[in-house]
Design a protein around this motif. Structure first.
Motif, PDB file in Angstrom:
ATOM      1  N   TYR A 110       0.822  -1.208   0.000  1.00  0.00           N
ATOM      2  CA  TYR A 110       0.000   0.000   0.000  1.00  0.00           C
ATOM      3  C   TYR A 110       0.855   1.256   0.000  1.00  0.00           C
ATOM      4  O   TYR A 110       0.426   2.306  -0.478  1.00  0.00           O
ATOM      5  N   ASN A 111       2.074   1.156   0.493  1.00  0.00           N
ATOM      6  CA  ASN A 111       2.959   2.314   0.526  1.00  0.00           C
ATOM      7  C   ASN A 111       3.264   2.831  -0.876  1.00  0.00           C
ATOM      8  O   ASN A 111       3.563   4.004  -1.065  1.00  0.00           O
ATOM      9  N   ASN A 112       3.182   1.947  -1.893  1.00  0.00           N
ATOM     10  CA  ASN A 112       3.466   2.353  -3.267  1.00  0.00           C
ATOM     11  C   ASN A 112       2.445   3.331  -3.814  1.00  0.00           C
ATOM     12  O   ASN A 112       2.716   4.071  -4.759  1.00  0.00           O
ATOM     13  N   THR A 113       1.232   3.333  -3.248  1.00  0.00           N
ATOM     14  CA  THR A 113       0.167   4.187  -3.765  1.00  0.00           C
ATOM     15  C   THR A 113      -0.374   5.150  -2.717  1.00  0.00           C
ATOM     16  O   THR A 113      -1.372   5.828  -2.944  1.00  0.00           O
ATOM     17  N   ALA A 114       0.275   5.196  -1.542  1.00  0.00           N
ATOM     18  CA  ALA A 114      -0.236   6.037  -0.458  1.00  0.00           C
ATOM     19  C   ALA A 114      -0.120   7.526  -0.769  1.00  0.00           C
ATOM     20  O   ALA A 114      -0.875   8.340  -0.258  1.00  0.00           O
ATOM     21  N   GLY A 115       0.860   7.884  -1.623  1.00  0.00           N
ATOM     22  CA  GLY A 115       0.998   9.285  -2.026  1.00  0.00           C
ATOM     23  C   GLY A 115       1.240  10.203  -0.849  1.00  0.00           C
ATOM     24  O   GLY A 115       2.055   9.934   0.020  1.00  0.00           O
ATOM     25  N   ASN A 116       0.486  11.324  -0.798  1.00  0.00           N
ATOM     26  CA  ASN A 116       0.647  12.302   0.287  1.00  0.00           C
ATOM     27  C   ASN A 116      -0.272  11.992   1.463  1.00  0.00           C
ATOM     28  O   ASN A 116      -0.860  12.875   2.060  1.00  0.00           O
ATOM     29  N   ALA A 117      -0.399  10.707   1.780  1.00  0.00           N
ATOM     30  CA  ALA A 117      -1.270  10.275   2.860  1.00  0.00           C
ATOM     31  C   ALA A 117      -0.595  10.524   4.208  1.00  0.00           C
ATOM     32  O   ALA A 117       0.571  10.908   4.265  1.00  0.00           O
ATOM     33  N   PRO A 118      -1.320  10.317   5.315  1.00  0.00           N
ATOM     34  CA  PRO A 118      -0.726  10.505   6.647  1.00  0.00           C
ATOM     35  C   PRO A 118       0.542   9.678   6.814  1.00  0.00           C
ATOM     36  O   PRO A 118       0.696   8.611   6.223  1.00  0.00           O
ATOM     37  N   GLU A 119       1.448  10.182   7.626  1.00  0.00           N
ATOM     38  CA  GLU A 119       2.725   9.506   7.845  1.00  0.00           C
ATOM     39  C   GLU A 119       2.510   8.078   8.326  1.00  0.00           C
ATOM     40  O   GLU A 119       1.663   7.810   9.183  1.00  0.00           O
ATOM     41  N   TYR A 120       3.273   7.159   7.721  1.00  0.00           N
ATOM     42  CA  TYR A 120       3.270   5.746   8.080  1.00  0.00           C
ATOM     43  C   TYR A 120       2.019   5.000   7.609  1.00  0.00           C
ATOM     44  O   TYR A 120       1.811   3.855   7.995  1.00  0.00           O
ATOM     45  N   LEU A 121       1.163   5.619   6.791  1.00  0.00           N
ATOM     46  CA  LEU A 121      -0.072   4.944   6.375  1.00  0.00           C
ATOM     47  C   LEU A 121       0.223   3.634   5.637  1.00  0.00           C
ATOM     48  O   LEU A 121      -0.541   2.673   5.741  1.00  0.00           O
ATOM     49  N   PHE A 136      -1.067  -7.085  15.090  1.00  0.00           N
ATOM     50  CA  PHE A 136      -0.791  -6.233  13.936  1.00  0.00           C
ATOM     51  C   PHE A 136      -1.754  -5.051  13.942  1.00  0.00           C
ATOM     52  O   PHE A 136      -2.906  -5.164  14.371  1.00  0.00           O
ATOM     53  N   GLY A 137      -1.276  -3.923  13.451  1.00  0.00           N
ATOM     54  CA  GLY A 137      -2.127  -2.747  13.340  1.00  0.00           C
ATOM     55  C   GLY A 137      -1.497  -1.713  12.429  1.00  0.00           C
ATOM     56  O   GLY A 137      -0.334  -1.854  12.014  1.00  0.00           O
ATOM     57  N   SER A 138      -2.244  -0.684  12.110  1.00  0.00           N
ATOM     58  CA  SER A 138      -1.697   0.395  11.296  1.00  0.00           C
ATOM     59  C   SER A 138      -0.579   1.095  12.058  1.00  0.00           C
ATOM     60  O   SER A 138      -0.624   1.230  13.282  1.00  0.00           O
ATOM     61  N   ALA A 139       0.443   1.548  11.312  1.00  0.00           N
ATOM     62  CA  ALA A 139       1.555   2.255  11.935  1.00  0.00           C
ATOM     63  C   ALA A 139       1.254   3.732  12.152  1.00  0.00           C
ATOM     64  O   ALA A 139       2.063   4.448  12.742  1.00  0.00           O
ATOM     65  N   VAL A 140       0.083   4.204  11.706  1.00  0.00           N
ATOM     66  CA  VAL A 140      -0.304   5.588  11.930  1.00  0.00           C
ATOM     67  C   VAL A 140      -0.494   5.813  13.425  1.00  0.00           C
ATOM     68  O   VAL A 140      -1.101   4.984  14.119  1.00  0.00           O
ATOM     69  N   SER A 141       0.026   6.906  13.919  1.00  0.00           N
ATOM     70  CA  SER A 141      -0.033   7.206  15.348  1.00  0.00           C
ATOM     71  C   SER A 141      -1.462   7.128  15.883  1.00  0.00           C
ATOM     72  O   SER A 141      -2.395   7.660  15.286  1.00  0.00           O
ATOM     73  N   GLY A 142      -1.619   6.450  17.010  1.00  0.00           N
ATOM     74  CA  GLY A 142      -2.924   6.339  17.660  1.00  0.00           C
ATOM     75  C   GLY A 142      -3.737   5.141  17.214  1.00  0.00           C
ATOM     76  O   GLY A 142      -4.817   4.885  17.771  1.00  0.00           O
ATOM     77  N   SER A 143      -3.258   4.383  16.232  1.00  0.00           N
ATOM     78  CA  SER A 143      -4.002   3.220  15.735  1.00  0.00           C
ATOM     79  C   SER A 143      -3.911   2.057  16.717  1.00  0.00           C
ATOM     80  O   SER A 143      -2.915   1.909  17.447  1.00  0.00           O
ATOM     81  N   LYS A 144      -4.936   1.227  16.724  1.00  0.00           N
ATOM     82  CA  LYS A 144      -4.989   0.093  17.632  1.00  0.00           C
ATOM     83  C   LYS A 144      -4.330  -1.141  17.012  1.00  0.00           C
ATOM     84  O   LYS A 144      -4.306  -1.303  15.798  1.00  0.00           O
ATOM     85  N   LEU A 145      -3.820  -2.012  17.875  1.00  0.00           N
ATOM     86  CA  LEU A 145      -3.324  -3.317  17.456  1.00  0.00           C
ATOM     87  C   LEU A 145      -4.455  -4.315  17.664  1.00  0.00           C
ATOM     88  O   LEU A 145      -4.596  -4.907  18.738  1.00  0.00           O
ATOM     89  N   ASP A 146      -5.311  -4.483  16.654  1.00  0.00           N
ATOM     90  CA  ASP A 146      -6.503  -5.312  16.851  1.00  0.00           C
ATOM     91  C   ASP A 146      -6.634  -6.452  15.841  1.00  0.00           C
ATOM     92  O   ASP A 146      -7.716  -6.981  15.612  1.00  0.00           O
ATOM     93  N   SER A 147      -5.514  -6.824  15.206  1.00  0.00           N
ATOM     94  CA  SER A 147      -5.484  -8.009  14.353  1.00  0.00           C
ATOM     95  C   SER A 147      -4.414  -8.937  14.917  1.00  0.00           C
ATOM     96  O   SER A 147      -3.309  -8.488  15.243  1.00  0.00           O
ATOM     97  N   TYR A 148      -4.744 -10.228  15.015  1.00  0.00           N
ATOM     98  CA  TYR A 148      -3.833 -11.146  15.701  1.00  0.00           C
ATOM     99  C   TYR A 148      -3.460 -12.340  14.827  1.00  0.00           C
ATOM    100  O   TYR A 148      -4.283 -12.864  14.076  1.00  0.00           O
ATOM    101  N   PHE A 149      -2.188 -12.755  14.949  1.00  0.00           N
ATOM    102  CA  PHE A 149      -1.700 -13.950  14.272  1.00  0.00           C
ATOM    103  C   PHE A 149      -2.431 -15.160  14.842  1.00  0.00           C
ATOM    104  O   PHE A 149      -2.532 -15.330  16.059  1.00  0.00           O
ATOM    105  N   THR A 150      -2.947 -16.014  13.942  1.00  0.00           N
ATOM    106  CA  THR A 150      -3.656 -17.207  14.403  1.00  0.00           C
ATOM    107  C   THR A 150      -2.934 -18.498  14.038  1.00  0.00           C
ATOM    108  O   THR A 150      -2.883 -19.425  14.837  1.00  0.00           O
ATOM    109  N   LYS A 151      -2.374 -18.556  12.810  1.00  0.00           N
ATOM    110  CA  LYS A 151      -1.642 -19.773  12.446  1.00  0.00           C
ATOM    111  C   LYS A 151      -0.810 -19.561  11.193  1.00  0.00           C
ATOM    112  O   LYS A 151      -1.009 -18.604  10.435  1.00  0.00           O
TER     113      LYS A 151
END
Length: 408
Positions: A110-121, A136-151
């Motif tokens: 997604y970084n290839n097409t993020a353009g002038n999006a928020p930092e770390y999007l 796992f979560g978005s690297a944008v400041s304030g984002s939650k870690l709400d996806s988890y490795f299952t297998k």
């Protein structure tokens, strides 16, 4: 002596099998639980782009997770989310639990097409939590870690790793759907520095031709205003109306072909101007991560992605595409400007007058804890000839076999 030599032979063959690359569609086809995820990778053309990278970690969603997320969302939105689940680095289950200092940021497609999006999007935060969980979560400041490795699903060591997570990573604003409506094509072109091209499309009526195919798919190669000032470009005011129409139609395809598809393309590409086999077509080649279009007269490089919203993609190109059907060989090929090493170009770019050759683009990425390389260095590509490496490895293995035979 025989045992070590046999081990050496098998290791060579194992390495040789990995340099041949992988096909993510075929890999996931062996796992019915990810049939929906696999289907969306194909529909969005992300599968082709994934296959073009030497190192990938795919955070896969099973059918239930895809059903709850995709639903009736536009395909362009689904593509953005899935591209954020595609890490340009290798993480197997073991390395996920051995992250230095417990957390790291990984660059994604997604970084290839993020353009002038928020930092770390375009980046994903990976954190090894207490108790053995990896979040796992978005690297944008304030984002939650709400996806988890299952297998774990599938690994080809240091090439591709597919692991399952329980929910998609939703970065701020990623669910907003850009509207690739016909009405804003000229506006997008003007804002991208292609005012001359936009004006020609509107005045000639070719814009309506673009609009007529937009629902099934549209790819546009828009020359910049500077490109029209080049010495070898014919004066548009001196072209007949028919030739002007053909020239403008030559700058578009009647299907969706994003950069990843163009990078893996090995066939001639028909344009809107194509009326029969072999006329008004294009060929492509790659130089590192760059895509070069060849007309038979000159070459032009994709410079910037203005819009990539399935089924529409608009690129800017650095030269006007001159078809041989209109201009013959009267124009000398315009050289493609060489990129500096910092911009990711290979030491030598293909000459516009030489037959195009496709190389396997590769990107160099390293794990970094709490650190973040800028997007250019993170996406820097190195061209590697996999077939040549494969041949060399097989040759070495063959020589080793003969040596083994001679020992008996």
């Amino acid at each position: 002596m025989a045992a070590p030599l046999l081990a050496f032979i098998f290791s060579l063959l194992a390495i040789a099998s990995t340099v041949r690359g992988y096909n993510i569609t075929k890999i996931l086809a062996n796992y019915p639980d990810y049939s929906s995820f696999n289907s969306y990778l194909s529909q969005t053309k992300l599968a082709e782009e994934i296959n073009s990278y030497p190192t990938i970690t795919l955070l896969a969603l099973n059918n239930d997770a895809m059903a709850s997320f995709a639903g009736k969302r536009q395909l362009s939105v689904v593509k953005k989310v899935l591209s954020l689940l595609t890490l340009l680095d290798y993480y197997d289950p073991e390395s996920l639990h051995q992250i230095s200092e417990g957390t790291t940021l990984s660059v994604t497609l997604y970084n290839n097409t993020a353009g002038n999006a928020p930092e770390y999007l375009g980046y994903v935060n990976i954190t090894d939590l207490y108790g053995g969980q990896v979040a796992f979560g978005s690297a944008v400041s304030g984002s939650k870690l709400d996806s988890y490795f299952t297998k774990s699903v599938k690994q080809i060591p240091y090439s591709i790793s597919v692991v399952e997570i329980d929910a998609p990573i939703i970065a701020p604003g990623i669910l907003a759907a850009p509207a690739p409506s016909p009405a804003n094509i000229t506006g997008l072109l003007e804002n991208a520095g292609c005012k001359t091209f936009a004006k020609m499309l509107a005045k000639s009526g070719v814009l309506k031709k673009y609009e007529s195919v937009i629902k099934k798919g549209l790819t546009v190669f828009a020359p910049s205003d500077e490109a029209f000032k080049a010495k070898d470009v014919p004066d548009p005011t001196k072209l007949t109306k028919a030739n002007m129409v053909s020239l403008l139609e030559y700058h578009a395809l009647a299907h969706y072909k994003p950069k990843g598809s163009l990078k893996s393309n090995k066939n001639k590409v028909s344009t809107l101007a194509t009326t029969g086999a072999g006329n008004f077509d294009l060929t492509t080649s790659t130089s590192g991560d760059e895509v070069v279009l060849h007309t038979g007269i000159a070459s032009s490089r994709l410079v910037h992605t203005v819009l990539d919203a399935t089924p529409v993609v608009i690129f800017t190109v650095d030269n006007v595409l001159l078809p041989t059907e209109l201009f013959g060989n009267s124009h000398s090929p315009a050289p493609v400007p060489a990129l500096s090493p910092a911009e990711g170009a290979s030491p030598t770019a293909p000459s516009p007058s030489e037959p195009p050759t496709d190389e396997s683009p590769e990107s160099s990425h390293s794990n970094s804890s709490k650190g973040l390389a800028n997007s250019k260095s993170a996406n820097a590509a190195v061209a590697v000839s996999s077939p040549s490496l494969f041949t060399a490895l097989v040759t070495l293995a063959t020589i080793a076999v003969f040596q083994l035979v001679e020992t008996f």
